[in-house]
Write a protein that holds these residues in place. Sequence first.
Motif, mmCIF file in Angstrom:
data_model
loop_
_atom_site.group_PDB
_atom_site.id
_atom_site.type_symbol
_atom_site.label_atom_id
_atom_site.label_comp_id
_atom_site.label_asym_id
_atom_site.label_seq_id
_atom_site.Cartn_x
_atom_site.Cartn_y
_atom_site.Cartn_z
ATOM 1 N N SER A 31 0.843 -1.200 0.000
ATOM 2 C CA SER A 31 0.000 0.000 0.000
ATOM 3 C C SER A 31 0.876 1.247 0.000
ATOM 4 C CB SER A 31 -0.921 -0.019 1.226
ATOM 5 O OG SER A 31 -1.833 1.053 1.192
ATOM 6 N N ASN A 32 0.609 2.144 -0.955
ATOM 7 C CA ASN A 32 1.512 3.266 -1.201
ATOM 8 C C ASN A 32 1.331 4.422 -0.219
ATOM 9 O OD1 ASN A 32 -0.947 3.332 -3.106
ATOM 10 N ND2 ASN A 32 -0.285 5.458 -3.255
ATOM 11 N N SER A 33 2.362 5.253 -0.173
ATOM 12 C CA SER A 33 2.323 6.477 0.626
ATOM 13 C C SER A 33 1.507 7.540 -0.109
ATOM 14 C CB SER A 33 3.744 6.997 0.878
ATOM 15 O OG SER A 33 4.302 7.495 -0.313
ATOM 16 N N ARG A 56 -0.491 -4.918 -5.654
ATOM 17 C CA ARG A 56 -0.320 -3.482 -5.431
ATOM 18 C C ARG A 56 -1.554 -2.755 -5.939
ATOM 19 N NH1 ARG A 56 4.977 -2.097 -8.710
ATOM 20 N NH2 ARG A 56 4.424 -3.954 -9.925
ATOM 21 N N ALA A 59 -3.879 3.885 -4.237
ATOM 22 C CA ALA A 59 -4.876 4.333 -3.263
ATOM 23 C C ALA A 59 -5.838 5.327 -3.914
ATOM 24 C CB ALA A 59 -4.181 4.981 -2.069
ATOM 25 N N GLY A 97 2.258 -1.598 4.426
ATOM 26 C CA GLY A 97 1.883 -0.245 4.041
ATOM 27 C C GLY A 97 2.897 0.752 4.555
ATOM 28 N N GLY A 101 -0.183 4.298 3.579
ATOM 29 C CA GLY A 101 -0.453 2.857 3.534
ATOM 30 C C GLY A 101 -0.327 2.201 4.894
#
Length: 268
Positions: A31-33, A56, A59, A97, A101
């Motif tokens: 989970s991305n920033s 992946r 978001a 995350g 994330g």
Amino acid sequence: MNDTTFITTGDGYRLAYRLDGTDDKPVLVLSNSIATTLHMWDGQIAALTPHFRVLRYDARGHGQSDAPAGAYSMDRLGRDVIELLDALGIERAHFLGLSLGGLVGQWLGIHAPERIDQLILSNTSARLGPPSEFDARIAALKTSPDMAAVAEAFLANWFPAPMLEANHPDVEPFRDMLLSTAPQGLAGSYAAVRDTDMRRTIALINRPTLVIAGRDDTVTLASHGEFIASTVPGARLVTMPAVHLPNVEHPDLYTRTVLDFLLEEKAA
């Protein structure tokens, strides 16, 4: 499958995702920033896919996912993950995350522990404030969204000065991600962070948890990671000599730390 594709969330928006690896492996969700896309993990995929089917996603408000107007909530961002797992027929997954994330990961650990195997919370916080700071950022994005200035401010907080001064090749993709982020998607995500305080409720997390902190992180301080690790029962803490994106600054150390934790239980 290794192309980006989409699901439609319960409230009618498209969420972009990508799967790498074979379907006989356990699933690991990345989970991305905030202000990045699923490509922030590109440097980890080759090392992770021998062990995991890596899922992946962009978001809500980021990348190829829709960026609805208005405030987002951590509850909605968490349910986006649950709906993604449901759409793909995935009952349980490991979850890693970073930053935003990691906030989503904490929400999942609290509210949907039956869907999570092992949990990695990287460069994140149970509470980021003050709210007035996020209100000011949201107002600026609405009145004069200068994403070039936003991008440079983010990069200064994400990478050590020598990397930036040397025009390190790993920095440029992140500048591109920042410049492509929809202002209203960033504003909605800021609102979700502003309105979130899990300092007490993370004590309910009962999944095996690794917390990764950056010694020189000025966004989510090392002390924030220490707090999470001391509050989540049984959590362990690894502090890296890094700023906010240790997966980019120290990719080998980061990936090895993640794999050591996730594979330890299987080897036991």
